[in-house]
Design a protein around this motif. Sequence first.
Motif, PDB file in Angstrom:
ATOM      1  N   PHE A  46      32.398  51.332  38.841  1.00  0.00           N
ATOM      2  CA  PHE A  46      32.692  51.108  37.568  1.00  0.00           C
ATOM      3  C   PHE A  46      32.414  49.426  37.225  1.00  0.00           C
ATOM      4  O   PHE A  46      32.066  49.209  36.105  1.00  0.00           O
ATOM      5  CB  PHE A  46      34.069  51.123  37.431  1.00  0.00           C
ATOM      6  N   LEU A  47      32.131  48.448  38.198  1.00  0.00           N
ATOM      7  CA  LEU A  47      31.876  47.281  37.939  1.00  0.00           C
ATOM      8  C   LEU A  47      30.503  46.999  37.700  1.00  0.00           C
ATOM      9  O   LEU A  47      30.058  46.539  36.835  1.00  0.00           O
ATOM     10  CB  LEU A  47      32.200  46.351  39.448  1.00  0.00           C
ATOM     11  N   LYS A  48      29.460  48.000  38.421  1.00  0.00           N
ATOM     12  CA  LYS A  48      28.214  48.058  37.846  1.00  0.00           C
ATOM     13  C   LYS A  48      27.934  48.576  36.709  1.00  0.00           C
ATOM     14  O   LYS A  48      27.301  48.271  35.765  1.00  0.00           O
ATOM     15  CB  LYS A  48      27.689  49.072  38.989  1.00  0.00           C
ATOM     16  N   ALA A  49      28.847  49.524  36.303  1.00  0.00           N
ATOM     17  CA  ALA A  49      28.617  49.923  34.699  1.00  0.00           C
ATOM     18  C   ALA A  49      29.068  49.076  33.784  1.00  0.00           C
ATOM     19  O   ALA A  49      28.314  48.899  32.616  1.00  0.00           O
ATOM     20  CB  ALA A  49      29.693  51.198  34.320  1.00  0.00           C
ATOM     21  N   ALA A  50      30.170  47.960  34.043  1.00  0.00           N
ATOM     22  CA  ALA A  50      30.434  47.034  33.397  1.00  0.00           C
ATOM     23  C   ALA A  50      29.472  45.768  33.344  1.00  0.00           C
ATOM     24  O   ALA A  50      29.914  45.015  32.442  1.00  0.00           O
ATOM     25  CB  ALA A  50      32.001  46.695  33.666  1.00  0.00           C
ATOM     26  N   GLY A  51      28.605  45.859  34.295  1.00  0.00           N
ATOM     27  CA  GLY A  51      27.586  44.692  34.359  1.00  0.00           C
ATOM     28  C   GLY A  51      28.506  43.257  34.507  1.00  0.00           C
ATOM     29  O   GLY A  51      28.402  42.307  34.171  1.00  0.00           O
ATOM     30  N   SER A  52      29.232  43.451  35.566  1.00  0.00           N
ATOM     31  CA  SER A  52      30.319  42.417  36.098  1.00  0.00           C
ATOM     32  C   SER A  52      29.629  41.226  36.764  1.00  0.00           C
ATOM     33  O   SER A  52      28.464  41.362  37.485  1.00  0.00           O
ATOM     34  CB  SER A  52      31.233  42.875  36.929  1.00  0.00           C
ATOM     35  N   ASP A  53      30.014  40.038  36.592  1.00  0.00           N
ATOM     36  CA  ASP A  53      29.701  38.912  37.278  1.00  0.00           C
ATOM     37  C   ASP A  53      30.817  38.991  38.351  1.00  0.00           C
ATOM     38  O   ASP A  53      31.729  39.636  38.494  1.00  0.00           O
ATOM     39  CB  ASP A  53      29.637  37.528  36.684  1.00  0.00           C
ATOM     40  N   LYS A  54      30.673  37.514  39.336  1.00  0.00           N
ATOM     41  CA  LYS A  54      31.644  37.469  40.322  1.00  0.00           C
ATOM     42  C   LYS A  54      32.864  37.142  39.882  1.00  0.00           C
ATOM     43  O   LYS A  54      33.999  37.647  40.317  1.00  0.00           O
ATOM     44  CB  LYS A  54      30.889  36.161  41.005  1.00  0.00           C
ATOM     45  N   LYS A  55      33.161  36.271  38.614  1.00  0.00           N
ATOM     46  CA  LYS A  55      34.505  36.130  38.115  1.00  0.00           C
ATOM     47  C   LYS A  55      35.266  37.380  37.694  1.00  0.00           C
ATOM     48  O   LYS A  55      36.509  37.590  38.125  1.00  0.00           O
ATOM     49  CB  LYS A  55      34.392  35.148  37.161  1.00  0.00           C
ATOM     50  N   GLY A  70      37.802  32.367  44.229  1.00  0.00           N
ATOM     51  CA  GLY A  70      37.482  31.919  42.653  1.00  0.00           C
ATOM     52  C   GLY A  70      38.700  31.565  42.055  1.00  0.00           C
ATOM     53  O   GLY A  70      38.791  31.619  40.811  1.00  0.00           O
ATOM     54  N   CYS A  71      39.864  31.471  42.903  1.00  0.00           N
ATOM     55  CA  CYS A  71      40.951  31.229  42.067  1.00  0.00           C
ATOM     56  C   CYS A  71      41.379  32.169  41.033  1.00  0.00           C
ATOM     57  O   CYS A  71      41.853  31.803  39.726  1.00  0.00           O
ATOM     58  CB  CYS A  71      41.234  29.781  41.650  1.00  0.00           C
ATOM     59  N   ALA A  72      41.071  33.394  41.299  1.00  0.00           N
ATOM     60  CA  ALA A  72      41.417  34.454  40.237  1.00  0.00           C
ATOM     61  C   ALA A  72      42.796  34.686  39.868  1.00  0.00           C
ATOM     62  O   ALA A  72      43.259  35.056  38.578  1.00  0.00           O
ATOM     63  CB  ALA A  72      40.718  35.696  40.629  1.00  0.00           C
ATOM     64  N   ALA A  73      43.478  34.412  40.845  1.00  0.00           N
ATOM     65  CA  ALA A  73      45.065  34.434  40.577  1.00  0.00           C
ATOM     66  C   ALA A  73      45.650  33.572  39.397  1.00  0.00           C
ATOM     67  O   ALA A  73      46.609  33.693  38.664  1.00  0.00           O
ATOM     68  CB  ALA A  73      45.962  34.567  41.749  1.00  0.00           C
TER      69      ALA A  73
END
Length: 426
Positions: free
Chosen positions: A309-318, A409-412
Amino acid sequence: MENMRSENHRGAAMEGVKLASEAAANTNRRALRDIKNILGAPHQPQAVSKRGLQEKPAAAGAKSQPGAVGHRPVTRKFAAILQQTQPANAPLAPIGSERQKRNADTAFNAPSDMECSKASDDDLDEMVSRITQLMTNELKEIDMEDTEEEEMPDIDSCDVGNSLAVVEYVDEIYSFYRRTEELSCVSPTYMAHQSDINEKMRGILIDWLIEVHYKLELLGETLFLTVNIIDRYLARENVARKKLQLVGVTAMLLACKYEEVSVPVVEDLILICDRAYSREDILDMERMIVDRLEFNMSVPTPYCFMRRFLKAAGSDKKLELLSFFLIELSLVDYKMLKFQPSMLAAAAIFTAQCTLNGCMSWNKCCELHTKYSEEQLMDCSTMMVELHQGAPRGKLTGVHRKYSTFKYGCAAKSEPAAFLLDARKA
């Protein structure tokens, strides 16, 4: 004398019509009807109005009379009517003559067949035009849908040369995952059958295992399979409180054997548990778990769907890190067991997109590959937003601490997408 002649003519005409009807009945043929080829004949509505027949003969090989209206032959019925309307001593006019046309116009005060046919043609043209327009609009919609599907990006085109990506089989693999993901699900109320443990104890165990997983630097697949093994075992077996941690570390050992290249040794797990259990305890529990689960360890987990699903969303690292932060928060919360793995993965990515973009941005490509729309994800997504808001507080802060580091990445520390909560209330 004239009256007698008139009656004789009328009787002969009626007798001829009667004989024709009887002959048709004897031969099982339908009686011929008036085809309305004479101007002035009574008009009958036709199922289909045939244009251009005014200048064509009524049947193949039939010769038109030079004086006939529209150059057509006169029917037998109309000839009988002419005989009734003509004087007794008047010679019969040749078929198709101008006199016959005048007599026909005088005998019938009705609109002409051409006018009626024209009216019927107009109605038919309007109906045909309407049907044609509807079919054209439908074909345009189909073409637009086909165009949209054709314009969908091929998310696997970048991995054509990568043999590990199995591009040739990836669609079939994920179709299989979708069909079998129910096997990895458990009842969201299974904890009610446990007599010595509760959902809070389960949350403490999962939060602790996430920290252990982080310190041992294990793969992501291992964490999700560990939690799945724990839930499936607890849903089938009544476990005492003092054995709950033993179930957790043994489930992680089993997951490592399935997912990891380098498996932690049993002595390391004994040290992690502060020597609360022996080697024999772990191996005995391992046998009990695989026996109770019937050796069914390879099941679809949320991690399987996350990568696709991340691939379908064209995601980046963030976006990737924020999505995994949200779904690991869901692993700790017992209430999230009511959602299937594919929905958890899709909702985590959708919520992460909303968090980063400040608006809903679930596109057609994501919907196509996840099989979920924004409306279907809203319930799960809003629960993830609430988990995100409460992550820094409380006792179970292991996931928040993990994703507050620079490595993740300090995502939290991202601001929760609180507008999704308002959207659900609206």
